[in-house]
Scaffold this motif. Structure first.
Motif, short mmCIF file in Angstrom:
data_model
loop_
_atom_site.label_atom_id
_atom_site.label_comp_id
_atom_site.label_asym_id
_atom_site.label_seq_id
_atom_site.Cartn_x
_atom_site.Cartn_y
_atom_site.Cartn_z
N GLY A 97 -6.16 8.04 0.64
CA GLY A 97 -6.74 8.08 1.72
C GLY A 97 -5.81 9.13 2.67
O GLY A 97 -6.22 10.34 2.62
N SER A 98 -5.01 8.72 3.66
CA SER A 98 -4.02 9.82 4.09
C SER A 98 -3.30 10.85 3.50
O SER A 98 -3.23 11.95 3.77
N ARG B 271 0.77 -1.25 0.09
CA ARG B 271 -0.08 -0.07 0.23
C ARG B 271 0.96 1.37 -0.16
O ARG B 271 1.72 1.48 0.99
N TRP C 95 -15.34 5.24 0.83
CA TRP C 95 -15.77 5.40 2.38
C TRP C 95 -16.75 6.53 2.58
O TRP C 95 -16.75 7.10 3.41
N THR C 96 -17.51 6.70 1.32
CA THR C 96 -18.41 7.91 1.61
C THR C 96 -19.55 7.41 2.41
O THR C 96 -20.29 6.64 1.97
N THR C 97 -19.72 8.01 3.55
CA THR C 97 -20.42 7.77 4.68
C THR C 97 -21.79 8.31 4.28
O THR C 97 -22.04 9.46 3.83
N ILE D 144 -1.80 10.16 11.18
CA ILE D 144 -1.54 11.66 10.65
C ILE D 144 -1.49 12.58 11.55
O ILE D 144 -0.89 13.73 11.51
N LEU E 151 -3.74 -0.54 10.68
CA LEU E 151 -2.73 -0.33 9.82
C LEU E 151 -3.34 -0.67 8.39
O LEU E 151 -2.93 -0.11 7.48
N GLY F 72 -9.02 2.18 6.34
CA GLY F 72 -10.33 1.96 5.81
C GLY F 72 -10.46 0.51 5.28
O GLY F 72 -11.92 -0.20 5.67
N VAL G 101 6.93 4.83 12.45
CA VAL G 101 5.93 4.54 13.37
C VAL G 101 5.13 3.37 13.12
O VAL G 101 4.82 2.51 13.98
N TYR H 171 -10.54 7.35 10.27
CA TYR H 171 -11.09 8.48 9.39
C TYR H 171 -10.93 9.72 10.06
O TYR H 171 -10.09 9.94 11.35
N ILE I 128 3.51 2.42 2.75
CA ILE I 128 3.27 2.74 4.17
C ILE I 128 4.15 2.30 5.24
O ILE I 128 4.55 2.65 6.13
N PHE J 122 7.14 4.04 6.99
CA PHE J 122 6.79 4.96 8.05
C PHE J 122 7.38 4.42 9.51
O PHE J 122 6.76 3.21 9.81
N GLU K 137 -22.79 1.74 5.97
CA GLU K 137 -22.81 2.94 6.80
C GLU K 137 -21.90 3.75 5.40
O GLU K 137 -22.07 4.89 5.43
N VAL K 138 -21.10 3.02 4.90
CA VAL K 138 -20.07 3.49 3.89
C VAL K 138 -20.35 3.28 2.56
O VAL K 138 -20.83 2.00 2.31
N GLN L 253 -19.68 13.23 1.88
CA GLN L 253 -18.12 13.77 1.92
C GLN L 253 -17.72 13.16 0.69
O GLN L 253 -16.96 12.00 1.19
C1 LIG Z 1 -16.06 4.37 8.62
C2 LIG Z 1 -15.29 5.17 7.64
C3 LIG Z 1 -16.05 6.21 7.27
C4 LIG Z 1 -15.49 7.15 6.39
N1 LIG Z 1 -16.09 8.32 5.83
C5 LIG Z 1 -15.67 9.18 4.83
C6 LIG Z 1 -16.33 9.93 4.27
O1 LIG Z 1 -17.64 10.24 4.56
N2 LIG Z 1 -15.85 10.69 3.14
C7 LIG Z 1 -14.47 10.62 3.08
O2 LIG Z 1 -14.17 11.41 1.90
N3 LIG Z 1 -13.70 9.73 3.54
C8 LIG Z 1 -14.51 8.89 4.51
N4 LIG Z 1 -13.55 7.88 5.21
C9 LIG Z 1 -12.01 7.67 4.75
C10 LIG Z 1 -11.05 7.95 5.72
O3 LIG Z 1 -10.73 9.32 5.91
C11 LIG Z 1 -9.82 7.14 5.42
O4 LIG Z 1 -10.01 6.15 5.43
C12 LIG Z 1 -8.55 7.67 5.88
O5 LIG Z 1 -8.13 8.99 5.59
C13 LIG Z 1 -7.26 6.67 5.75
O6 LIG Z 1 -7.04 6.75 4.38
P1 LIG Z 1 -7.09 4.92 3.94
O7 LIG Z 1 -7.90 4.24 4.59
O8 LIG Z 1 -6.77 5.04 2.53
O9 LIG Z 1 -5.74 4.50 4.90
P2 LIG Z 1 -4.09 4.56 4.37
O10 LIG Z 1 -4.00 5.94 4.35
O11 LIG Z 1 -3.75 3.61 3.19
O12 LIG Z 1 -3.35 4.41 5.91
C14 LIG Z 1 -3.14 3.00 6.23
C15 LIG Z 1 -2.16 3.01 7.53
O13 LIG Z 1 -1.14 3.73 7.12
C16 LIG Z 1 -1.01 4.84 8.16
N5 LIG Z 1 -0.50 5.99 7.48
C17 LIG Z 1 -0.28 6.72 6.41
N6 LIG Z 1 0.37 7.53 5.87
C18 LIG Z 1 1.14 7.76 6.85
C19 LIG Z 1 2.16 8.37 7.56
N7 LIG Z 1 2.80 9.33 6.52
N8 LIG Z 1 2.73 8.34 8.94
C20 LIG Z 1 2.37 7.29 9.65
N9 LIG Z 1 1.25 6.48 9.43
C21 LIG Z 1 0.64 6.74 8.37
C22 LIG Z 1 -2.75 5.42 8.54
O14 LIG Z 1 -2.53 5.91 9.85
C23 LIG Z 1 -3.13 3.88 8.42
O15 LIG Z 1 -2.96 3.46 9.71
C24 LIG Z 1 -14.05 7.11 6.12
C25 LIG Z 1 -13.42 5.99 6.61
C26 LIG Z 1 -13.96 5.08 7.54
C27 LIG Z 1 -13.40 3.73 7.94
#
Ligand SMILES: Cc1cc2nc3c(=O)[nH]c(=O)nc-3n(C[C@H](O)[C@H](O)[C@H](O)COP(=O)(O)OP(=O)(O)OC[C@H]3O[C@@H](n4cnc5c(N)ncnc54)[C@H](O)[C@@H]3O)c2cc1C
Lengths: 376, 396
Positions: B132-133, A266, B157-159, B384, A336, A339, A278, B378, A273, A276, B208-209, B124
């Motif tokens: 994501g992040s 990923r 993940w659009t809630t 982050i 980790l 989503g 941490v 989220y 990731i 990183f 939910e999503v 959203q």
């Molecule tokens: C239930 C739910 C509802 C949500 N609702 C919405 C919504 O309505 N609209 C919307 O747009 N989004 C929504 N999200 C999305 C949410 O914002 C993302 O899941 C979140 O930003 C993380 O992105 P990712 O899932 O792609 O994980 P990734 O970004 O792939 O992260 C995976 C892991 O890597 C870690 N990581 C990533 N980068 C770093 C770094 N630089 N340093 C250290 N650790 C790092 C993260 O903390 C995580 O543990 C929702 C998510 C969930 C689970």
């Protein structure tokens, strides 16, 4: 000192591993869990054919003469594949009662049905007021002619929807929480006065609430000594804890492997990731939690035959270790995966759920910390 | 320095408490969880809109109630105390403030009333499978064609998108510019042809999503907020508000109260679990964490009311707030013992004939625990948020 497995043990592991790889992938497991019955009779039959259900029974009983190590091997593999089928309930626990305390007649009557896969068993011990105290029993059994009449209620009896035979703990004397006066009975699920209501559990299995109303059993239904079953229950549930520890370790292994793999592939911010630091340290902690769990699993497995105090401390120690490690590994694997970790689609959440429930079986971390410290 | 309520504050508390008692619609079915209908979820919103209390933090000209931070604090407390349905944040707390801060007059007139009255349901559209992040790496593209943009891409993940009338959505408008400098902020009507919403089921069994697919979706140019390629500024402004909104201090207080009640009903060796020193200490510990967070939040709000923030400090509220929420669900799961195993079905259909044994308070406790794992993922994951504090506050 030797932590290696015998050739037979390795063979057993290979057998179950390749069977599960072929026949029990995650999709199949999902379908089995969602099916009307919630388990697979066919898989159960195949377990019997492979001899898995015979593993811990002695050769005189028609078994393979294995012991705790064989059970550990099987449970670890079941844990890795999230196996639903009630090996724990039927072979480890109820089979355990028959092995430890069954009369020759009881063994003759019941062991072949277990080994052959014809009978499924469940253990009804918990009651709504009793939490994890095995002696806290409101269910009673009163002497009635040659036999007994049982009245009471058993909560969250795992695997009971699939069972035809039950082992029920009940009070034949003493006060509600006394060590004395606890007895064990074999009860046919189809006996008059037994009623069950079934439901799914959060980790994809099934359980029943069981009401016993004037259920009559004969003297031959008693396992062990009347009024003196508590030490026996403790002993067999410690064996179950050893088996659960192996299952938990198997689940943790899968989660850790999946998480490391995911973090290598990923990408965010232009890098995997896993780069990183941490997250690296987190995964190292997950790895250590798993290794420590394996160690405690070995320890409890090897100490099941020792003095009561040694056994009890090993079992409670292992339960504390896998409870804490299981929670940490499960939570972090979800975290980790981001989503993706929250979804029903990925297997990660399913391991997480199973590890969470393992902590609540036969007493959680707090319960076993107390049990350990009162024995220490 | 003063943390006590004035007599005016106390009178205000009486007023809102009475209002909630007299007007809150009781709709929940406690033996199944989640999955309320769209109307049920909006019922309370609509009552508050009529009263003028649905968006206390908005500017008065758009319907804000002009409450002081103390009054807002009291309001949140009272809603949590009565366990009212939480208001959906997507319109009121997320896109609403973006529109009144960065939108033009036309957009304010067109969108704010629907958000305020609860007529329009917003979702959203930020995250994508690959973003994501690292949100700024998003790939959804918007190409200008006459007075429209044509948008293509996938959000995930659009809630609650399954109920949405509108989506606020980030898309890339300049393929050549740097990541952050090529993003624009669009308001998209969910009925536009080319939009497909597909459910994602979470591990607790909830819907939910969703995934939202955009295939040649034609969006009028007037539905873009502010300037083209400046969307990242608006997006970040929104994320700051989202973060502090997630802290949920008042709700956690109520959740601790409920946890106490569970522990008072559950027996251990014939005594209420709450009397067990160990479990009592665990509850105390999380409550102390929450007290600290409450004051931290009040300090943040006080600074905000003087025109500072919400700065990177709001990441503290997000991290600590979600850790506390998760801890409470963990303790509730521990408290209920064996009945934690029971699967509580979801809403209508699945739940109608299902058997869910155990005391009322044990229903759905394990699934709640599972579901709340999302809170550290989220709104910008907790990792982050740590990065933000390390960089922006500590200067590392
Ligand atoms: C239930 C739910 C509802 C949500 N609702 C919405 C919504 O309505 N609209 C919307 O747009 N989004 C929504 N999200 C999305 C949410 O914002 C993302 O899941 C979140 O930003 C993380 O992105 P990712 O899932 O792609 O994980 P990734 O970004 O792939 O992260 C995976 C892991 O890597 C870690 N990581 C990533 N980068 C770093 C770094 N630089 N340093 C250290 N650790 C790092 C993260 O903390 C995580 O543990 C929702 C998510 C969930 C689970």
């Amino acid at each position: 000192m030797d932590f290696s497995f015998t050739e037979e043990q390795t063979l057993l592991r290979n057998t179950v591993q390749s069977f599960l790889q072929d026949k029990y992938d995650f999709d199949t497991r999902r379908k089995i869990s969602a099916s009307a019955d919630g388990w697979s009779k066919e898989i159960w039959g195949q377990f019997a054919e492979l001899g898995l259900l015979a593993a811990p029974f002695s050769e005189e009983q028609g078994g393979l003469g294995g012991g705790p190590i064989e059970t550990m091997i099987l449970m670890e593999e079941f844990g890795r594949n999230l196996v639903i089928e009630p090996f724990m309930e039927t072979v480890v626990i109820c089979g355990g009662f028959l092995r430890e305390a069954g009369t020759a007649a009881q063994q003759e009557a019941h062991v072949p049905g277990i080994i052959g896969g014809e009978n499924v068993w469940a253990f009804g011990y918990a009651e709504p007021q009793g939490r994890y105290n095995l002696a806290d029993l409101v269910t009673t059994a009163k002497a009635d002619g040659d036999g007994y009449v049982i009245n009471g209620y058993k909560a969250v009896v795992l695997g009971a929807p699939w069972a035809d035979k039950l082992i029920i703990s009940a009070r034949t004397g003493g006060g509600q929480r006394d060590a004395d006066g606890v007895s064990l009975f074999i009860v046919d699920k189809s006996a008059a006065g037994v009623s069950t209501r079934d439901y799914p559990t959060v980790d994809g299995r099934r359980a029943s609430e069981i009401t016993l109303e004037n259920v009559k059993v004969g003297a031959d239904a008693v396992i062990g000594e009347i009024g003196k079953a508590l030490p026996l229950i403790e002993k067999v549930t410690d064996q179950a804890i050893a088996a659960l520890s192996a299952e938990a370790a198997g689940g943790m292994k899968e989660l850790n492997d999946a998480t490391v793999e995911y973090c290598k592939t990923r990408k965010q911010f232009g890098v995997p990731i896993g780069k990183f630091q941490v997250l690296q340290h987190r995964m190292v902690d997950m790895f250590m939690a798993y290794e420590q769990s394996v160690s405690m699993t070995y320890m409890v497995t090897l100490k099941l035959g020792e003095s009561e105090e040694e056994r009890l401390k090993a079992a409670s120690g292992a339960k504390v270790q896998i409870g804490k490690a299981g929670r940490f590994v499960g939570q972090q694997a979800v975290q980790l995966h981001g989503g993706m970790g929250m979804t029903d689609e990925l297997n990660v959440g399913h391991y997480f759920k199973r590890l969470t429930m393992i902590d609540t079986q036969f007493g959680n971390v707090d319960h076993h910390l107390t049990r350990y410290s009162s024995a220490a | 320095m003063d943390m006590s309520f004035s007599s005016a504050d106390l009178a205000f508390r009486e007023e809102v408490r009475t209002f909630i008692e007299e007007n809150y619609p009781r709709i929940t079915n406690t033996r199944s969880r989640g999955d309320m209908s769209r109307d049920d979820m909006l019922a309370w919103h609509k009552i508050l809109a009529k009263k003028g209390w649905v968006a206390p933090h908005w500017p008065a000209e758009h319907g804000g109630s002009g409450w002081t931070i103390t009054q807002r604090y009291i309001w949140n407390e009272e809603c949590a105390r009565a366990e009212t349905t939480p208001l959906l944040p997507f319109g009121l707390s997320m896109v609403g403030p973006v529109i009144y801060t960065y939108g033009n007059e036309e957009q304010k007139k067109r969108f704010l009333p629907g958000i305020y009255n609860g007529e329009d349901w917003w979702c959203q559209g930020y995250s994508e499978p690959g973003a994501g992040s690292d949100l700024a790496s998003l790939k959804t593209k918007a190409v200008r064609e006459g007075d429209h943009y044509i948008i293509n891409g996938q959000k995930t993940w659009t809630t609650l998108a399954q109920f949405a009338d509108w989506m606020f959505c980030l898309a890339r408008t300049d393929p050549d510019a740097k990541m952050q400098e090529s993003i624009s902020f669009f308001l998209i009507d969910m009925k536009t042809p080319g939009i497909e919403v597909r459910p994602i089921i979470t591990m607790d069994g909830a819907h939910e999503v969703n995934e939202v697919y955009l295939d040649n979706v034609k969006v009028p140019a007037e539905n873009m907020i502010g300037e083209e390629n400046k969307g990242w500024t608006y997006a970040k402004f929104l994320l700051g508000n989202e973060r502090s909104g997630i802290a949920g201090v008042a709700r956690s207080k109520k959740a601790i109260e409920r946890l106490r009640n569970i522990a008072a009903s559950e027996l251990m060796d014939g005594e209420p679990l709450i009397k067990d020193g160990e479990f009592g200490r665990k509850i105390a510990e999380v409550e102390i964490d929450l007290s600290a967070l409450e004051v931290t939040e009040l300090r943040t709000l006080a600074a905000e009311s003087k025109g500072q923030g919400p700065g990177p400090e709001s990441s503290i509220l997000k991290i600590k707030g979600t850790e506390i929420q998760q801890r409470i669900t963990e303790l509730a799961l521990e408290a209920v013992g064996n009945y934690a195993h029971v699967y509580a079905p979801h809403g209508k259909g699945e739940g109608d004939n299902a058997f869910t044994p155990g005391p009322e308070y044990s229903i759905g406790v394990a699934q709640n625990y599972q579901n709340m794992r999302k809170t550290s993922i989220y709104g910008g994951s907790n990792e982050i948020q740590h990065n933000i504090i390390a960089k922006m506050v500590l200067g590392l």
